[in-house]
Design a protein around this motif. Structure first.
Motif, short mmCIF file in Angstrom:
data_model
loop_
_atom_site.label_atom_id
_atom_site.label_comp_id
_atom_site.label_asym_id
_atom_site.label_seq_id
_atom_site.Cartn_x
_atom_site.Cartn_y
_atom_site.Cartn_z
N LEU A 196 35.08 19.26 -59.88
CA LEU A 196 34.97 17.96 -59.89
C LEU A 196 34.51 17.49 -58.36
N LEU A 197 35.09 17.78 -57.40
CA LEU A 197 35.18 17.33 -56.20
C LEU A 197 33.77 17.79 -55.54
N ASP A 198 33.29 18.97 -55.93
CA ASP A 198 31.91 19.42 -55.64
C ASP A 198 30.96 18.44 -56.28
N LEU A 199 31.10 18.09 -57.61
CA LEU A 199 29.97 17.39 -58.20
C LEU A 199 29.88 16.00 -57.43
N LEU A 200 31.25 15.49 -57.12
CA LEU A 200 31.47 14.24 -56.55
C LEU A 200 30.64 14.07 -55.09
N ASN A 201 30.99 15.30 -54.44
CA ASN A 201 30.38 15.59 -52.97
C ASN A 201 28.72 15.41 -53.22
N GLU A 202 28.43 16.02 -54.21
CA GLU A 202 26.82 16.16 -54.43
C GLU A 202 26.31 14.78 -54.95
N ALA A 203 26.79 14.09 -55.66
CA ALA A 203 26.48 12.86 -55.84
C ALA A 203 26.25 11.70 -54.88
N TYR A 204 27.36 12.06 -53.85
CA TYR A 204 27.25 11.23 -52.72
C TYR A 204 26.18 11.58 -51.60
N ASP A 205 26.02 13.12 -51.80
CA ASP A 205 24.65 13.46 -50.99
C ASP A 205 23.64 12.64 -51.53
N VAL A 206 23.36 12.48 -52.60
CA VAL A 206 22.13 11.99 -53.46
C VAL A 206 22.03 10.48 -52.76
N LEU A 207 23.34 9.85 -52.80
CA LEU A 207 23.30 8.29 -52.46
C LEU A 207 22.94 8.32 -50.68
N ALA A 208 23.53 9.23 -50.16
CA ALA A 208 23.40 9.13 -48.58
C ALA A 208 21.80 9.27 -48.04
N ALA A 209 21.03 10.10 -48.98
CA ALA A 209 19.72 10.29 -48.62
C ALA A 209 18.85 9.41 -49.02
N SER A 210 19.19 8.37 -50.14
CA SER A 210 18.20 7.69 -50.61
C SER A 210 18.65 6.20 -50.58
N LEU A 211 19.94 5.79 -50.17
CA LEU A 211 20.29 4.38 -50.17
C LEU A 211 20.79 4.28 -48.60
#
Length: 219
Positions: A196-211
Motif C-alpha cells: 500500500l505504501l508503494d502504491l501511495l508513493n507512486e500516486a504522489y509521484d504522479v502528483l509531483a510530476a503534474s501539479l
C-alpha cells in the motif's frame, strides 16, 4: 481519498497521559463505532437505528449524539482528535518543503503507523460497507471535505496565499485525496501494508510530476 486519515485514535504522548475521563470518552466512542460497524455489517444500514447502536454499546441515545451526528457518522467520521493531529503534523513540516512532499510524508507516516489495523478484517469490512452503501459513501465525501479544508488553510497560511487569488490549494487538496483513494483502490490487503505504501508513493509521484505550484511561489 478512500480512507480516513488517520483511522485510529491518536495515542497519548510523553508524560501527559490521558486522564480517566478522557479515556472513558474514547472507550465509549470506540464502543459506539465498533457496534455500529458490526450491526450494519450484519443487518444493513437501513435496518439499524441509532437506538440499536446505543443499546449495543450500553449507553443512552443521548450519549450517542454526544459523539456522532448520525449512524453513518459512527462508521465513517474522524474524531476531533484525529483532525487536530492531522493539523499538527502539517504545521510541523519543514519550512520550504514543497506542499506535495509534505502531504506525501504525512500520509506515508500516518498510514504506515496503522499497518496492523488497516490489514485487519474489521477495517476491510468497514471499507467494503462504505463502498457498497451510497449513504456511507456520501458521508465519506463530507468527511474528506473536512480534511481538504485543513490542507487548503495550511497551504494558504504557509505560503501567504490570498484564498481568492489561486485555485492551487483547493486543487492540491482534492488531488491528494484522489491520490490516497487511488492507492487504496489498487491495493489488495493480502499483499500487506508495505505494498500500500508503494502504491501511495507512486500516486504522489504522479502528483509531483503534474501539479506544480504557480509561478512566483516561493517554496
Amino acid at each position: 481519498m478512500a480512507e480516513p486519515v488517520p483511522s485510529a485514535e491518536p495515542a497519548p504522548h510523553g508524560a501527559h497521559a490521558l486522564g480517566l475521563r478522557e479515556r472513558k470518552k474514547r472507550q465509549t466512542r470506540q464502543a459506539l463505532r465498533s457496534n455500529a460497524l458490526r450491526l450494519v455489517a450484519e443487518h444493513g444500514l437501513d435496518a439499524v437505528s441509532v437506538e440499536d447502536i446505543a443499546a449495543a454499546a450500553d449507553v443512552s441515545k443521548r450519549t450517542f449524539f454526544n459523539y456522532f451526528e448520525t449512524k453513518e457518522a459512527a462508521i465513517v467520521d474522524f474524531t476531533p482528535e484525529q483532525l487536530s493531529m492531522f493539523e499538527t503534523v502539517l504545521a510541523q513540516r519543514p519550512p520550504g518543503e514543497p506542499p506535495i512532499e509534505s502531504l506525501r510524508a504525512i500520509m506515508m507516516q500516518l498510514i504506515g503507523a496503522q499497518a496492523e489495523e488497516l490489514a485487519s478484517e474489521l477495517e476491510q469490512q468497514r471499507r467494503r460497507l462504505i463502498q457498497a452503501d451510497p449513504a456511507l459513501s456520501h458521508r465519506q465525501l463530507t468527511v474528506f471535505g473536512a480534511v481538504e479544508r485543513i490542507i487548503i488553510r495550511w497551504v494558504n497560511e504557509r505560503f501567504r496565499i490570498d484564498p481568492t487569488s489561486s485555485l492551487y490549494p483547493a486543487v492540491l487538496a482534492g488531488a491528494s485525496s484522489a491520490a490516497v483513494g487511488a492507492a487504496f483502490m489498487r491495493w489488495d490487503p493480502a499483499t500487506g501494508v508495505p505494498r500500500l505504501l508503494d502504491l501511495l508513493n507512486e500516486a504522489y509521484d504522479v502528483l509531483a510530476a503534474s501539479l506544480v505550484p504557480p509561478q512566483g511561489w516561493r517554496i
